[in-house]
Write an enzyme that holds these catalytic residues in place. Structure first.
Site, PDB file in Angstrom:
ATOM      1  CB  SER A  39      -0.938   0.101   1.242  1.00 21.27           C
ATOM      2  OG  SER A  39      -0.345  -0.059   2.179  1.00 21.27           O
ATOM      3  CG  ASP A 237      -2.910   4.499   8.732  1.00 23.30           C
ATOM      4  OD1 ASP A 237      -1.896   5.044   8.588  1.00 23.30           O
ATOM      5  OD2 ASP A 237      -3.143   4.125   7.766  1.00 23.30           O
ATOM      6  CG  HIS A 240      -1.088   3.442   4.846  1.00 26.03           C
ATOM      7  ND1 HIS A 240      -2.222   3.247   5.516  1.00 26.03           N
ATOM      8  CD2 HIS A 240      -0.680   2.423   4.177  1.00 26.03           C
ATOM      9  CE1 HIS A 240      -2.764   1.648   5.165  1.00 26.03           C
ATOM     10  NE2 HIS A 240      -1.668   1.557   4.384  1.00 26.03           N
TER      11      HIS A 240
END
Length: 286
Positions: A39, A237, A240
């Site tokens: 990601s 979070d 990321h």
């Protein structure tokens, strides 16, 4: 003399048009860069609660010299989010790809055109990228499709490993799996010393981040470079990279990539021709 003068101008005009504007010329001369991993490569910059804020920094803006291979295997002008039709399970935002390409061209315009090939998929373990897997086969398919019509694969940009920090055995096996992946990919792309620029983790899903980082930072395969993302700002979070962190990472990747590129050999012919035209115009011809 008048006729000769105008013939020279017409020739010069056609030369510039052919070099600068021809679609076929652009595709044949492109520098292909594969983007793969999970990601943080596909990009979650600006994504909060699975919604992208739409902010695109100046460093990530569109550039007619930066192309993107779509999910349908066609070239188009690149724009954020680069992985929007590739990593489709979660919302994509800003990744390092556009900042990388813009930075490379700003520092070495002689490279001409960059063709980005997005392949990253969020949440993937290194074992899911082994030779013969769905992800591996898709990467090879997209890389080969990118070569159709011309161009050269110049590098693989790789950012992956967060998913391998959860289970201790995965972390312990990571180095061997990673080296095998790089070797297999180079073999199947018939590019034994393809430059690979990987990112050392800035974060992880589990407690074994340092084992993965050690494997990444100590990779000793030929022509494999590593840039360290540790310390770059993270989204709430804590997994990321933020949009601005992705911009910084893109620039780091660009600097590492440019170290793999031979010094540009630029032809002096256009300059000589320009000087010829200027000298010709200074001479009386009436």
């Amino acid at each position: 003399m008048f006729a000769f003068f105008w013939l020279m101008l017409l020739f010069y005009s056609s030369l510039v048009t052919t070099q600068d504007l021809s679609h076929d010329y652009v595709l044949q001369g492109k520098n292909i860069i594969i983007l793969a991993g999970q990601s943080n490569m596909s990009g979650r910059g600006g994504v909060i609660n699975n919604k992208w804020d739409g902010f695109v920094p100046l460093e990530c803006h569109r550039n007619s010299s930066i192309l993107r291979l779509s999910a349908g295997l066609t070239w188009e002008e690149a724009e954020e989010p680069l992985h929007r039709d590739i990593d489709v399970v979660r919302t994509c935002g800003v990744g390092p790809g556009m900042a990388f390409a813009n930075s490379v061209l700003a520092k070495d315009p002689s490279l001409g055109v960059i063709g980005l090939v997005p392949c990253a998929i969020g949440g993937t373990n290194i074992s899911e990228w082994r030779r013969g897997s769905v992800l591996y086969n898709k990467l090879i398919q997209r890389a080969n499709a990118a070569l159709q019509g011309g161009g050269i694969i110049r590098a693989l940009l790789w950012y992956q490993g967060e998913s391998d920090t959860v289970i201790h055995k995965d972390a312990e096996l990571y180095k061997g799996r990673l080296d095998r992946f790089f070797d297999d990919l180079r073999s199947d792309l018939m590019s034994p010393i393809l430059p690979v620029i990987q990112v050392a983790l800035a974060s992880g899903k589990g407690p074994f981040i340092e084992i993965i980082r050690k494997a990444q930072l100590e990779t000793n395969l030929q022509n494999v470079k590593c840039v360290d993302a540790k310390g770059l700002p993270l989204e709430p979070d804590e997994l990321h990279l933020t949009t601005l962190a992705q911009v910084e990472l893109g620039k780091m990747l660009a600097d590492a990539f440019l170290q793999t590129v031979p010094l540009p050999v630029q032809s002096n012919a256009p300059k000589r021709f320009n000087n010829f035209i200027l000298d010709f115009l200074r001479e009386p011809f009436w």
